[in-house]
Write a protein that holds these residues in place. Sequence first.
Motif, PDB file in Angstrom:
ATOM      1  N   CYS A  62       0.852  -1.184   0.000  1.00 50.94           N
ATOM      2  CA  CYS A  62       0.000   0.000   0.000  1.00 50.94           C
ATOM      3  C   CYS A  62       0.891   1.238   0.000  1.00 50.94           C
ATOM      4  O   CYS A  62       2.117   1.135  -0.070  1.00 50.94           O
ATOM      5  N   ARG A  63       0.255   2.390   0.080  1.00 49.15           N
ATOM      6  CA  ARG A  63       1.011   3.639   0.124  1.00 49.15           C
ATOM      7  C   ARG A  63       1.821   3.689   1.420  1.00 49.15           C
ATOM      8  O   ARG A  63       1.463   3.023   2.396  1.00 49.15           O
ATOM      9  N   CYS A  70       4.787   0.135   4.806  1.00 52.13           N
ATOM     10  CA  CYS A  70       4.114   0.321   3.516  1.00 52.13           C
ATOM     11  C   CYS A  70       3.372  -0.952   3.107  1.00 52.13           C
ATOM     12  O   CYS A  70       3.237  -1.255   1.934  1.00 52.13           O
TER      13      CYS A  70
END
Length: 87
Positions: A62-63, A70
Amino acid sequence: MPRRILQGVVVSNKADKTVSVQVTRRVMHPLYKKFIRRSKKYHAHDGENACKIGDVVRIRECRPISKTKCWEVVTDEAAAGAQNAAG
């Protein structure tokens, strides 16, 4: 580009909303052609603090949430849907 999904074991849940997940994979030795285990720890976001030590979980890219985090823990329904969409 699809997000990577890995499966591993929770080895620490001491931090708030964060778990450490150890992912183990098997790779072939380039010279001896024998399979050896390689493992790596990832910090994953667990918003509900639901994971306990020893749980087998799936984590998804993910971001960036923090400096070292992350990845996020995905529920079984979300992981199954992502795997079906990927093919």
